[in-house]
Write a protein that holds these residues in place. Structure first.
Motif, PDB file in Angstrom:
ATOM      1  N   ARG A   3     -27.108  88.158  74.538  1.00  0.00           N
ATOM      2  CA  ARG A   3     -27.048  86.740  74.910  1.00  0.00           C
ATOM      3  C   ARG A   3     -27.961  85.918  74.005  1.00  0.00           C
ATOM      4  N   ALA A   4     -29.145  86.449  73.702  1.00  0.00           N
ATOM      5  CA  ALA A   4     -30.068  85.736  72.817  1.00  0.00           C
ATOM      6  C   ALA A   4     -29.464  85.596  71.429  1.00  0.00           C
ATOM      7  N   GLY A   5     -28.814  86.671  70.926  1.00  0.00           N
ATOM      8  CA  GLY A   5     -28.186  86.605  69.610  1.00  0.00           C
ATOM      9  C   GLY A   5     -27.039  85.614  69.578  1.00  0.00           C
ATOM     10  N   PHE A   6     -26.230  85.575  70.640  1.00  0.00           N
ATOM     11  CA  PHE A   6     -25.096  84.644  70.687  1.00  0.00           C
ATOM     12  C   PHE A   6     -25.594  83.199  70.728  1.00  0.00           C
ATOM     13  N   ARG A   7     -26.595  82.939  71.520  1.00  0.00           N
ATOM     14  CA  ARG A   7     -27.094  81.565  71.629  1.00  0.00           C
ATOM     15  C   ARG A   7     -27.829  81.146  70.353  1.00  0.00           C
ATOM     16  N   ARG A   8     -28.419  82.113  69.657  1.00  0.00           N
ATOM     17  CA  ARG A   8     -29.027  81.796  68.371  1.00  0.00           C
ATOM     18  C   ARG A   8     -27.955  81.333  67.381  1.00  0.00           C
ATOM     19  N   PHE A   9     -26.803  82.012  67.416  1.00  0.00           N
ATOM     20  CA  PHE A   9     -25.689  81.586  66.571  1.00  0.00           C
ATOM     21  C   PHE A   9     -25.213  80.190  66.962  1.00  0.00           C
ATOM     22  N   MET A  10     -25.094  79.932  68.255  1.00  0.00           N
ATOM     23  CA  MET A  10     -24.608  78.625  68.712  1.00  0.00           C
ATOM     24  C   MET A  10     -25.564  77.505  68.299  1.00  0.00           C
ATOM     25  N   ALA A  11     -26.856  77.812  68.247  1.00  0.00           N
ATOM     26  CA  ALA A  11     -27.830  76.774  67.920  1.00  0.00           C
ATOM     27  C   ALA A  11     -27.979  76.549  66.422  1.00  0.00           C
ATOM     28  N   THR A  12     -27.662  77.564  65.604  1.00  0.00           N
ATOM     29  CA  THR A  12     -27.927  77.446  64.163  1.00  0.00           C
ATOM     30  C   THR A  12     -26.661  77.367  63.326  1.00  0.00           C
ATOM     31  N   GLU A  13     -25.781  78.364  63.434  1.00  0.00           N
ATOM     32  CA  GLU A  13     -24.608  78.415  62.569  1.00  0.00           C
ATOM     33  C   GLU A  13     -23.428  77.611  63.107  1.00  0.00           C
ATOM     34  N   PHE A  14     -23.256  77.601  64.413  1.00  0.00           N
ATOM     35  CA  PHE A  14     -22.075  76.940  64.992  1.00  0.00           C
ATOM     36  C   PHE A  14     -21.958  75.471  64.565  1.00  0.00           C
ATOM     37  N   PRO A  15     -23.049  74.694  64.558  1.00  0.00           N
ATOM     38  CA  PRO A  15     -22.914  73.284  64.150  1.00  0.00           C
ATOM     39  C   PRO A  15     -22.454  73.114  62.705  1.00  0.00           C
ATOM     40  N   THR A  16     -22.616  74.121  61.865  1.00  0.00           N
ATOM     41  CA  THR A  16     -22.241  73.990  60.459  1.00  0.00           C
ATOM     42  C   THR A  16     -20.770  74.315  60.202  1.00  0.00           C
ATOM     43  N   LEU A  17     -20.048  74.826  61.198  1.00  0.00           N
ATOM     44  CA  LEU A  17     -18.639  75.168  61.013  1.00  0.00           C
ATOM     45  C   LEU A  17     -17.804  73.902  60.855  1.00  0.00           C
ATOM     46  N   PRO A  18     -16.717  73.967  60.060  1.00  0.00           N
ATOM     47  CA  PRO A  18     -15.845  72.788  59.931  1.00  0.00           C
ATOM     48  C   PRO A  18     -15.177  72.448  61.251  1.00  0.00           C
ATOM     49  N   GLY A  72     -16.046  75.398  76.242  1.00  0.00           N
ATOM     50  CA  GLY A  72     -17.468  75.628  76.092  1.00  0.00           C
ATOM     51  C   GLY A  72     -17.784  76.966  75.446  1.00  0.00           C
ATOM     52  N   GLU A  73     -19.045  77.441  75.642  1.00  0.00           N
ATOM     53  CA  GLU A  73     -19.500  78.633  74.941  1.00  0.00           C
ATOM     54  C   GLU A  73     -18.780  79.889  75.413  1.00  0.00           C
ATOM     55  N   ASP A  74     -18.321  79.922  76.689  1.00  0.00           N
ATOM     56  CA  ASP A  74     -17.560  81.087  77.145  1.00  0.00           C
ATOM     57  C   ASP A  74     -16.260  81.219  76.363  1.00  0.00           C
ATOM     58  N   ALA A  75     -15.612  80.089  76.090  1.00  0.00           N
ATOM     59  CA  ALA A  75     -14.367  80.126  75.322  1.00  0.00           C
ATOM     60  C   ALA A  75     -14.634  80.566  73.882  1.00  0.00           C
ATOM     61  N   VAL A  76     -15.779  80.168  73.328  1.00  0.00           N
ATOM     62  CA  VAL A  76     -16.144  80.611  71.983  1.00  0.00           C
ATOM     63  C   VAL A  76     -16.300  82.127  71.971  1.00  0.00           C
ATOM     64  N   LEU A  77     -16.975  82.691  72.977  1.00  0.00           N
ATOM     65  CA  LEU A  77     -17.158  84.127  73.052  1.00  0.00           C
ATOM     66  C   LEU A  77     -15.816  84.842  73.155  1.00  0.00           C
ATOM     67  N   ARG A  78     -14.902  84.340  74.015  1.00  0.00           N
ATOM     68  CA  ARG A  78     -13.600  84.987  74.175  1.00  0.00           C
ATOM     69  C   ARG A  78     -12.794  84.926  72.879  1.00  0.00           C
ATOM     70  N   ALA A  79     -12.881  83.818  72.178  1.00  0.00           N
ATOM     71  CA  ALA A  79     -12.136  83.690  70.915  1.00  0.00           C
ATOM     72  C   ALA A  79     -12.639  84.706  69.896  1.00  0.00           C
ATOM     73  N   GLU A  80     -13.941  84.850  69.810  1.00  0.00           N
ATOM     74  CA  GLU A  80     -14.500  85.813  68.851  1.00  0.00           C
ATOM     75  C   GLU A  80     -14.134  87.247  69.232  1.00  0.00           C
ATOM     76  N   LEU A  81     -14.289  87.578  70.517  1.00  0.00           N
ATOM     77  CA  LEU A  81     -13.963  88.924  70.952  1.00  0.00           C
ATOM     78  C   LEU A  81     -12.484  89.229  70.775  1.00  0.00           C
ATOM     79  N   GLY A  82     -11.641  88.201  70.832  1.00  0.00           N
ATOM     80  CA  GLY A  82     -10.199  88.397  70.683  1.00  0.00           C
ATOM     81  C   GLY A  82      -9.731  88.455  69.246  1.00  0.00           C
ATOM     82  N   GLY A  83     -10.623  88.269  68.269  1.00  0.00           N
ATOM     83  CA  GLY A  83     -10.246  88.410  66.869  1.00  0.00           C
ATOM     84  C   GLY A  83     -10.059  87.112  66.127  1.00  0.00           C
ATOM     85  N   GLU A  84     -10.373  85.977  66.760  1.00  0.00           N
ATOM     86  CA  GLU A  84     -10.242  84.706  66.062  1.00  0.00           C
ATOM     87  C   GLU A  84     -11.526  84.411  65.273  1.00  0.00           C
TER      88      GLU A  84
END
Length: 647
Positions: A189-204, A217-229
């Motif tokens: 959870r700490a690693g995921f939220r670190r990504f959301m706070a640092t890298e996520f804002p830089t995505l197009p 929200g962030e749950d949908a982001v997690l599901r998208a990543e786990l699903g291969g998007e």
């Protein structure tokens, strides 16, 4: 059948068999994850200025390219168009264009990329992009191929690409639909939220993860990543030595084994820059034999020469002094080897990455550390006389052979990959499989599996003059299938080869006189000191009062180390008894089965190491002093005898 010829064939075949057993296990590398998001990576300038820069910024420090860059600076990065400027030698004597070797080595990655290219554009936010490059180092090349794409619809992508479908084969989409960030472990959870706070804002804005966040929200982001998007990047790096397999035939003496011969006599070995040594005085201080003022100046006018008024530069007669004392370190022998490393890294968006790697190494070497100590005297001669006859210089040489540490090999210029802990005998082989999985910014698992390995190298002091034992190499019973296990009794039979011999250091001394090389002579050095002479030719007198300079020196070159070698085939046996707590191990003494003679086994200078020592600071200054100008000692007159009166 000729017994000697048969023995030579057996030795040649045995050495080739040994070659199959050789070299060093590639050591595992300490684990190191990617840098913190946004943290700049210190890339070598060559990498930073190339198309590989974005890939290297995303890679972790265990990448082959980055790992090698930490040891030696990369020379250049070649893109596909520049491959024509590079040729590699995967097998001794068979040079191939880099493009052909690259395509063969990365064939499986090309199949993967072609399969991912089947994904329709509608399922992608960014189409597949492929990058091919070769990073050139001094002794090796790393082939790099990567494919990167951004998946918008993983279900549609899997329907068109079997490779992509295989990556998601064990995804439980029903369970995935209920996944939340709260279900993660605290570290995840700490690693995921670190990504959301640092890298996520830089995505197009059109990134699939940004769109998922807008939906749920962030749950949908997690599901998208786990699903291969999101992003998928697959990178392959293959390390290839410039000359990975040396020509084993070059290490065998002429006539040994069928058709196996050393290079032709006189073939030029690899040469390193000549060592220039300073002159030394008798007290050890530098005796700079520099031309005195007036040496080589325009001769005086004979008509104007007056011995009564002429000022001579040197006192009458000859004065000589100073000496050049030197220590010339050498390394004879060879280090042969082959090695290759392969790795593939799957980067699954911001979730993490998986790396699998494989490497092997082979090595065979026989290295003889040597030193030749010497002295040449005099280093400066001043002569003022009517003539200047030939003059002999005294040369003294003393050879030494020794067990050298690893630092000695490095100082001589042996590449780090061939140092092998400073062993004189190198006999090693091994393989390694490595793996590492990083998820949510944390290392989940990493490690390596070492394959069957052989390490039978040895340290020994090479012989000079006196014959003695060098080392014994035992072949493990597992390799000869000569062990049995009867439960309480385990027994084995072990074969070995013992090496004995005596050596001679072959050198070549070439005088250097007045800017020209003289006729060389070849002292063979053992444990006893060698004494010889170097002759300076006579100088013809010039105009009265003129001064001539005759600079001189010499070059000492290592021709090779010649070893009269005996290989003694040995056998021993042993057993271990285990009955409850009663345990004993016994071993029979080794027995000599047969002896093979290898006379005059020649080892030239080790490739890439200095093979000569030169000194050119000696000087003879000759001043033409005519007979009339030579001071004469007054003759002592005998007293006159009394005259006897005539009878």
């Amino acid at each position: 059948m000729n017994t000697r010829s048969s023995s030579r064939r057996a030795v040649g075949a045995g050495l080739l068999l040994v070659a199959w057993l050789v070299v060093g296990l590639i050591p595992p590398v300490p684990a190191a994850d990617s840098p913190a998001p946004g943290a700049p990576r210190a890339l070598a300038p060559v990498l930073r200025q190339s198309a590989l820069a974005p890939l290297m910024e995303r890679a972790d420090r265990e990448s082959l390219v980055l790992r090698l860059s930490a040891k030696q600076a990369p020379q250049r990065v070649l893109d596909r168009a520049a491959f024509a400027t590079l040729q590699l030698e995967p097998v001794a004597g068979q040079r191939v264009p880099a493009a052909a070797l690259f395509d063969r080595a990365t064939a499986s990655h090309r199949v993967l990329a072609a399969d991912l290219a089947r994904i329709p554009a509608a399922a992608l936010a960014a189409k597949a992009e492929t990058l091919e490059a070769a990073v050139e180092f001094e002794d090796r090349v790393v082939l790099v191929r990567t494919v990167r794409l951004v998946v918008r619809d993983s279900v549609q992508a899997a329907a068109n690409s079997p490779e992509f479908a295989g990556m998601l084969a064990n995804v439980d989409r029903a369970r995935l639909a209920r996944a939340t960030v709260a279900d993660l472990t605290p570290a995840q959870r700490a690693g995921f939220r670190r990504f959301m706070a640092t890298e996520f804002p830089t995505l197009p804005a059109d990134d699939p993860l940004k769109q998922a966040f807008a939906r749920g929200g962030e749950d949908a982001v997690l599901r998208a990543e786990l699903g291969g998007e999101g992003e998928l990047e697959v990178t392959e790096e293959i390390e290839v030595l410039r000359a990975p397999v040396a020509d084993w035939r070059k290490v065998l003496p002429a006539g040994y084994a069928d058709g196996l011969a050393r290079p032709a006599e006189g073939a030029a070995p690899a040469r390193a820059p000549v060592h220039e040594g300073p002159g030394r005085g008798k007290a050890g201080a530098a005796a700079a034999a520099k031309p005195p003022a007036g040496v080589g100046s325009r001769p005086a006018n004979p008509a104007a020469f007056d011995p009564a008024t002429h000022v001579f530069k040197y006192p009458a007669g000859e004065q000589a002094g100073g000496e050049h004392v030197f220590e010339a370190p050498f390394l004879a022998g060879f280090t042969l080897g082959s090695g290759c490393a392969w790795e593939r890294r799957w980067k699954f968006g911001r979730l993490g990455w998986l790396r699998l790697s494989f490497s092997y190494g082979l090595g065979l070497g026989l290295r003889i550390p040597l030193a030749v100590d010497g002295r040449l005297q005099p280093a400066l001669i001043e002569r003022s006389a009517p003539d200047c006859p030939a003059r002999e210089l005294e040369l003294r040489l003393q050879a030494r052979a020794f067990d050298a540490p690893a630092a000695y090999y490095r100082e001589r210029g042996v590449p780090e990959a061939q140092v092998f802990e400073g062993r004189e005998l190198v006999l090693m082989a091994g393989t390694r499989f490595g793996y590492k999985l990083v998820a949510f910014g944390e290392t989940v698992t990493s490690g390596s599996l070492e394959g069957p390995g052989v390490d039978r190298g040895a340290d020994f002091a090479p012989p000079l003059s006196e014959r003695r034992d060098l080392c014994t190499v035992w072949i493990p019973p597992e390799a000869t299938n000569s062990q049995v296990n009867y439960g309480v009794l385990t027994a084995f039979v072990e074969l070995g080869v013992g090496l004995q011999g005596r050596g001679t250091v072959r050198t070549r001394v070439r005088p250097w006189i007045d800017g020209r090389s003289g006729e060389a002579f070849a002292p063979a050095l053992g444990s006893a000191p060698y004494g010889g002479t170097v002759t300076l030719p006579a100088l013809a007198p010039r105009s009265p009062g003129s001064v001539q300079g005759q600079p001189y020196g010499f070059e000492l070159a290592l021709v090779g180390y010649h070893l009269d070698l005996n290989a003694v085939v040995k056998i021993t046996a042993g057993a271990t008894v285990t009955v409850s707590d009663f345990k004993r191990t016994v071993r029979l003494p080794a027995l000599d089965l047969m002896t093979l003679d290898l006379p005059d086994f020649a080892l030239g200078p080790h490739a890439g190491t200095p093979d000569s020592h030169a000194w050119r600071e000696g000087l003879r200054a000759f001043e033409h002093r005519p007979e009339s100008a030579v001071p004469m000692k007054p003759k002592r007159m005998k007293p006159a005898k009394p005259v006897k009166p005539a009878k």
